[in-house]
Design an enzyme around this catalytic site. Structure first.
Site, PDB file in Angstrom:
ATOM      1  N   GLU A 266      -7.670   1.264 -10.416  1.00 19.42           N
ATOM      2  CA  GLU A 266      -8.372   2.072 -11.423  1.00 19.42           C
ATOM      3  C   GLU A 266      -9.435   2.982 -10.816  1.00 19.42           C
ATOM      4  O   GLU A 266      -9.812   3.977 -11.432  1.00 19.42           O
ATOM      5  CB  GLU A 266      -8.961   1.197 -12.520  1.00 19.42           C
ATOM      6  CG  GLU A 266     -10.042   0.246 -12.068  1.00 19.42           C
ATOM      7  CD  GLU A 266     -10.554  -0.625 -13.203  1.00 19.42           C
ATOM      8  OE1 GLU A 266     -11.772  -0.850 -13.239  1.00 19.42           O
ATOM      9  OE2 GLU A 266      -9.753  -1.062 -14.045  1.00 19.42           O
TER      10      GLU A 266
ATOM     11  N   GLU B 179       0.824  -1.211   0.000  1.00 25.45           N
ATOM     12  CA  GLU B 179       0.000   0.000   0.000  1.00 25.45           C
ATOM     13  C   GLU B 179       0.857   1.260   0.000  1.00 25.45           C
ATOM     14  O   GLU B 179       0.501   2.250  -0.634  1.00 25.45           O
ATOM     15  CB  GLU B 179      -0.957  -0.015   1.187  1.00 25.45           C
ATOM     16  CG  GLU B 179      -2.025  -1.092   1.102  1.00 25.45           C
ATOM     17  CD  GLU B 179      -2.950  -0.949  -0.104  1.00 25.45           C
ATOM     18  OE1 GLU B 179      -3.240   0.197  -0.521  1.00 25.45           O
ATOM     19  OE2 GLU B 179      -3.391  -1.985  -0.629  1.00 25.45           O
TER      20      GLU B 179
ATOM     21  N   GLU C 176      -8.969   4.520  -7.823  1.00 29.69           N
ATOM     22  CA  GLU C 176      -8.310   5.380  -6.836  1.00 29.69           C
ATOM     23  C   GLU C 176      -7.772   6.641  -7.500  1.00 29.69           C
ATOM     24  O   GLU C 176      -7.151   6.582  -8.562  1.00 29.69           O
ATOM     25  CB  GLU C 176      -7.136   4.644  -6.171  1.00 29.69           C
ATOM     26  CG  GLU C 176      -7.531   3.618  -5.163  1.00 29.69           C
ATOM     27  CD  GLU C 176      -6.322   2.979  -4.500  1.00 29.69           C
ATOM     28  OE1 GLU C 176      -6.350   2.884  -3.266  1.00 29.69           O
ATOM     29  OE2 GLU C 176      -5.378   2.582  -5.200  1.00 29.69           O
TER      30      GLU C 176
END
Length: 179
Positions: A138, A92, A140
């Site tokens: 896609e 992340e 975000e």
């Protein structure tokens, strides 16, 4: 106080992409039943990314549940329930900020809403950040900005940062590393 609580039945009511919603029929003290909601979450990880000059990289993103943008630490769901939190936090960090680190240190473990959800978030601190490449999903759209810890604490106390994992993580970081 109830001495004996037993689950009699758990019914799946909805399977989602992030959560599963159940209704549990519970027996209390052998003479009373109640229906409790339960949300199953596979878990998540988050990271407090600290730059060389001590600033913290924050992500600004739209949150549908609030219908507005929020300022948060980078975080995301585990790919699978048994994925180590450190791996998820590392992924992340790179996906959302475009930085990576080989130096992730565990900070805290959070349980976000214990009344009805089992979500568990492992939070790490990342130092020695190295530039990499952002890999956004896609759906975000994220802006990354560095802030001093004092700026972030002020935003918390002004009500500009309300996200529970972010507040808890930043305050834990402040206590562990700065005070």
């Amino acid at each position: 106080m109830s001495e004996h609580i037993k689950r009699l039945k758990r019914e799946l009511k909805f399977r989602g992409t992030i959560i599963d919603f159940y209704q549990d029929t519970m027996e209390i003290n052998g003479d009373h039943t109640a229906v409790w909601d339960f949300i199953k979450h596979k878990g998540a990880a988050a990271v407090v990314p600290v730059t060389e000059d001590g600033k913290i990289l924050m992500v600004r993103q739209y949150r549908n549940a609030l219908d507005r943008y929020t300022l948060e630490i980078p975080a995301g769901a585990l790919d699978k329930e048994d994925e180590p939190g450190r791996e998820c936090a590392s992924r992340e960090l790179e996906e959302e900020t475009g930085f990576c680190s080989e130096n992730l240190e565990w900070l805290i473990t959070l349980r976000t809403t214990v009344a009805f959800c089992n979500e568990r978030i492992e939070v790490y601190v990342a130092k020695n950040l190295m530039p990499s490449k952002q890999h956004l999903d896609e759906d975000e759209f994220i802006d990354v900005q560095p802030y001093t810890l004092d700026e972030l604490k002020e935003k918390i106390f002004l009500g500009e940062i309300e996200d529970g994992k972010t507040v808890a993580s930043l305050m834990a970081y402040a206590v562990k590393y700065k005070e």
